[in-house]
Motif scaffolding. Structure first.
Motif, PDB file in Angstrom:
ATOM      1  N   GLN A  88      15.201 -41.818 -25.532  1.00 51.75           N
ATOM      2  CA  GLN A  88      14.675 -42.269 -24.281  1.00 51.75           C
ATOM      3  C   GLN A  88      15.935 -42.522 -23.500  1.00 51.75           C
ATOM      4  N   ARG A  89      17.042 -41.942 -23.856  1.00 52.89           N
ATOM      5  CA  ARG A  89      17.949 -42.209 -22.826  1.00 52.89           C
ATOM      6  C   ARG A  89      17.721 -40.986 -21.792  1.00 52.89           C
ATOM      7  N   VAL A  90      17.976 -41.381 -20.379  1.00 53.86           N
ATOM      8  CA  VAL A  90      17.320 -40.752 -19.245  1.00 53.86           C
ATOM      9  C   VAL A  90      18.442 -40.477 -18.264  1.00 53.86           C
ATOM     10  N   VAL A  91      18.562 -39.099 -17.786  1.00 52.19           N
ATOM     11  CA  VAL A  91      19.444 -38.730 -16.476  1.00 52.19           C
ATOM     12  C   VAL A  91      18.180 -38.535 -15.459  1.00 52.19           C
ATOM     13  N   VAL A  92      18.333 -38.977 -14.477  1.00 51.56           N
ATOM     14  CA  VAL A  92      17.241 -38.823 -13.482  1.00 51.56           C
ATOM     15  C   VAL A  92      18.052 -37.775 -12.481  1.00 51.56           C
ATOM     16  N   ALA A  93      16.920 -37.021 -12.088  1.00 49.96           N
ATOM     17  CA  ALA A  93      17.307 -35.809 -11.302  1.00 49.96           C
ATOM     18  C   ALA A  93      16.731 -35.822  -9.908  1.00 49.96           C
ATOM     19  N   ALA A  94      17.595 -35.411  -8.786  1.00 44.89           N
ATOM     20  CA  ALA A  94      16.797 -35.254  -7.677  1.00 44.89           C
ATOM     21  C   ALA A  94      17.578 -34.083  -6.730  1.00 44.89           C
ATOM     22  N   ARG A  95      16.842 -33.818  -5.730  1.00 47.48           N
ATOM     23  CA  ARG A  95      17.599 -32.889  -4.644  1.00 47.48           C
ATOM     24  C   ARG A  95      18.430 -33.773  -3.707  1.00 47.48           C
ATOM     25  N   LEU A  96      19.559 -33.445  -3.191  1.00 49.30           N
ATOM     26  CA  LEU A  96      20.213 -34.338  -2.255  1.00 49.30           C
ATOM     27  C   LEU A  96      19.729 -33.978  -0.786  1.00 49.30           C
ATOM     28  N   CYS A  97      18.560 -34.614  -0.421  1.00 51.87           N
ATOM     29  CA  CYS A  97      17.783 -34.880   0.753  1.00 51.87           C
ATOM     30  C   CYS A  97      17.622 -36.072   0.890  1.00 51.87           C
ATOM     31  N   MET A  98      16.723 -36.462   2.030  1.00 51.09           N
ATOM     32  CA  MET A  98      16.297 -37.655   2.247  1.00 51.09           C
ATOM     33  C   MET A  98      15.128 -37.998   1.412  1.00 51.09           C
ATOM     34  N   PRO A  99      14.276 -37.100   1.247  1.00 47.33           N
ATOM     35  CA  PRO A  99      13.143 -37.449   0.152  1.00 47.33           C
ATOM     36  C   PRO A  99      13.634 -37.373  -1.288  1.00 47.33           C
ATOM     37  N   GLY A 100      14.489 -36.399  -1.686  1.00 48.32           N
ATOM     38  CA  GLY A 100      14.747 -36.620  -3.040  1.00 48.32           C
ATOM     39  C   GLY A 100      15.701 -38.077  -3.124  1.00 48.32           C
ATOM     40  N   ARG A 131      20.512 -27.366  -0.352  1.00 49.55           N
ATOM     41  CA  ARG A 131      20.785 -25.975   0.535  1.00 49.55           C
ATOM     42  C   ARG A 131      22.456 -25.790   0.548  1.00 49.55           C
ATOM     43  N   PRO A 132      22.573 -24.703   0.684  1.00 53.47           N
ATOM     44  CA  PRO A 132      24.138 -24.344   0.820  1.00 53.47           C
ATOM     45  C   PRO A 132      24.784 -25.115   2.156  1.00 53.47           C
ATOM     46  N   GLY A 133      26.091 -25.449   2.256  1.00 57.55           N
ATOM     47  CA  GLY A 133      26.649 -25.765   3.507  1.00 57.55           C
ATOM     48  C   GLY A 133      26.835 -27.395   3.272  1.00 57.55           C
ATOM     49  N   ARG A 134      27.074 -27.975   4.413  1.00 56.76           N
ATOM     50  CA  ARG A 134      27.590 -29.582   4.713  1.00 56.76           C
ATOM     51  C   ARG A 134      26.361 -30.200   4.415  1.00 56.76           C
ATOM     52  N   VAL A 135      26.502 -31.509   3.833  1.00 55.76           N
ATOM     53  CA  VAL A 135      25.523 -32.365   3.733  1.00 55.76           C
ATOM     54  C   VAL A 135      25.492 -33.441   5.108  1.00 55.76           C
ATOM     55  N   PRO A 136      24.282 -33.292   5.423  1.00 52.98           N
ATOM     56  CA  PRO A 136      24.282 -34.221   6.905  1.00 52.98           C
ATOM     57  C   PRO A 136      24.719 -35.632   6.606  1.00 52.98           C
ATOM     58  N   ALA A 137      25.225 -36.250   7.650  1.00 52.65           N
ATOM     59  CA  ALA A 137      25.849 -37.469   7.582  1.00 52.65           C
ATOM     60  C   ALA A 137      24.812 -38.699   7.173  1.00 52.65           C
ATOM     61  N   THR A 138      23.516 -38.739   7.596  1.00 55.85           N
ATOM     62  CA  THR A 138      22.651 -39.504   7.367  1.00 55.85           C
ATOM     63  C   THR A 138      22.117 -39.270   5.649  1.00 55.85           C
ATOM     64  N   VAL A 139      22.391 -38.189   5.106  1.00 54.96           N
ATOM     65  CA  VAL A 139      22.081 -38.129   3.921  1.00 54.96           C
ATOM     66  C   VAL A 139      23.028 -38.554   3.079  1.00 54.96           C
ATOM     67  N   ARG A 144      25.113 -43.236  -0.652  1.00 58.09           N
ATOM     68  CA  ARG A 144      25.955 -44.321  -1.157  1.00 58.09           C
ATOM     69  C   ARG A 144      25.074 -45.728  -1.512  1.00 58.09           C
ATOM     70  N   VAL A 145      24.111 -45.576  -0.508  1.00 66.08           N
ATOM     71  CA  VAL A 145      23.162 -46.748  -0.930  1.00 66.08           C
ATOM     72  C   VAL A 145      22.641 -46.664  -2.457  1.00 66.08           C
ATOM     73  N   VAL A 146      21.776 -45.435  -2.611  1.00 64.95           N
ATOM     74  CA  VAL A 146      21.115 -45.164  -3.776  1.00 64.95           C
ATOM     75  C   VAL A 146      22.139 -45.226  -5.061  1.00 64.95           C
ATOM     76  N   ALA A 147      23.374 -44.792  -4.784  1.00 62.26           N
ATOM     77  CA  ALA A 147      24.451 -44.914  -5.913  1.00 62.26           C
ATOM     78  C   ALA A 147      24.679 -46.109  -6.190  1.00 62.26           C
ATOM     79  N   GLN A 148      24.282 -47.383  -5.651  1.00 65.10           N
ATOM     80  CA  GLN A 148      24.443 -48.973  -6.011  1.00 65.10           C
ATOM     81  C   GLN A 148      23.487 -49.074  -7.364  1.00 65.10           C
ATOM     82  N   LEU A 149      22.749 -48.335  -7.466  1.00 67.09           N
ATOM     83  CA  LEU A 149      21.660 -48.548  -8.436  1.00 67.09           C
ATOM     84  C   LEU A 149      22.027 -47.747  -9.863  1.00 67.09           C
TER      85      LEU A 149
END
Length: 220
Positions: A88-100, A131-139, A144-149
């Motif tokens: 029951q040890r879990v790694v949460v996976a998500a895409r690096l975008c605002m919805p993810g 997507r390939p390429g640079r991650v937008p600044a808002t993302v 950084r906010v989500v990483a606090q959790l």
């Protein structure tokens, strides 16, 4: 707009992945946005039971691909692993975008709020490039906010070869595998970022087991 995270201001910015915040300091997602629960044990697809589960925070999070790449992992889909008969040890996976990131924040807040099944421990968050390429600044800012959790955050880049490769044809990472060549094809070896993240997760698991082991009586 992404749902803001509500953390108690006295809490540290980095939260240990093996412990929860005080549920009163976290805004839990509404019940209709909570993940489902898998009541059956996770499948054993290799010679040993899985050491951790990969939970997709949303559809298309890449959980199946990551669980295939990491041989010691199991794919639990979009559901928390609720059976104590398997890990029951879990790694949460998500895409690096605002919805993810929003979906990842909901799963993490859900766990911190005590809404995940008993026994579940979140040990990390893995973000795969949308997507390939640079991650937008808002993302980047919301990341950084989500990483606090979560204490352990892993990044997987964009790999074009996945578009034309079936899951069963992907190479797998095993504990103690050497670092793969940088330009290896994905059916011959896992990408270096996948190897790096897999090694870090297993190192974390090994350290947590050592810390949990009973210590000998030093006075004897």
């Amino acid at each position: 707009m992404a749902t803001p995270l509500r953390l108690h201001r006295d809490e540290p910015e980095s939260v240990g992945s093996d412990r929860r915040l005080d549920p009163g300091t976290v805004t839990a997602p509404p019940s209709d946005r909570c993940a489902s629960v898998r009541s059956t044990a996770l499948p054993v697809t290799g010679p040993h039971p899985p050491l951790f589960a990969v939970l997709g925070a949303h559809g298309g999070a890449g959980a199946s691909t990551l669980a295939r790449w990491w041989a010691p992992a199991a794919d639990t889909g979009l559901a928390w692993p609720g059976s104590p008969r398997s890990t029951q040890r879990v790694v949460v996976a998500a895409r690096l975008c605002m919805p993810g990131l929003t979906a990842a924040a909901e799963r993490l807040r859900e766990w911190h709020a005590g809404l995940a099944p008993d026994g579940v421990t979140v040990i990390g968050l893995v973000l795969t490039a949308a997507r390939p390429g640079r991650v937008p600044a808002t993302v980047r800012r919301y990341r950084r906010v989500v990483a606090q959790l979560v204490e352990d955050l892993y990044a997987i880049g964009w790999h074009d070869e996945l578009i034309a490769c079936d899951l069963a044809d992907l190479a797998q990472y095993l504990p103690f595998d050497p670092v793969p060549p940088r330009r290896a094809r994905i059916h011959d070896a896992v990408p270096t970022d996948v190897h790096r993240a897999g090694t870090a997760i297993l190192t974390r698991l090994a350290a947590s087991r050592e810390n949990a082991a009973p210590q000998p009586d030093s006075e004897r």
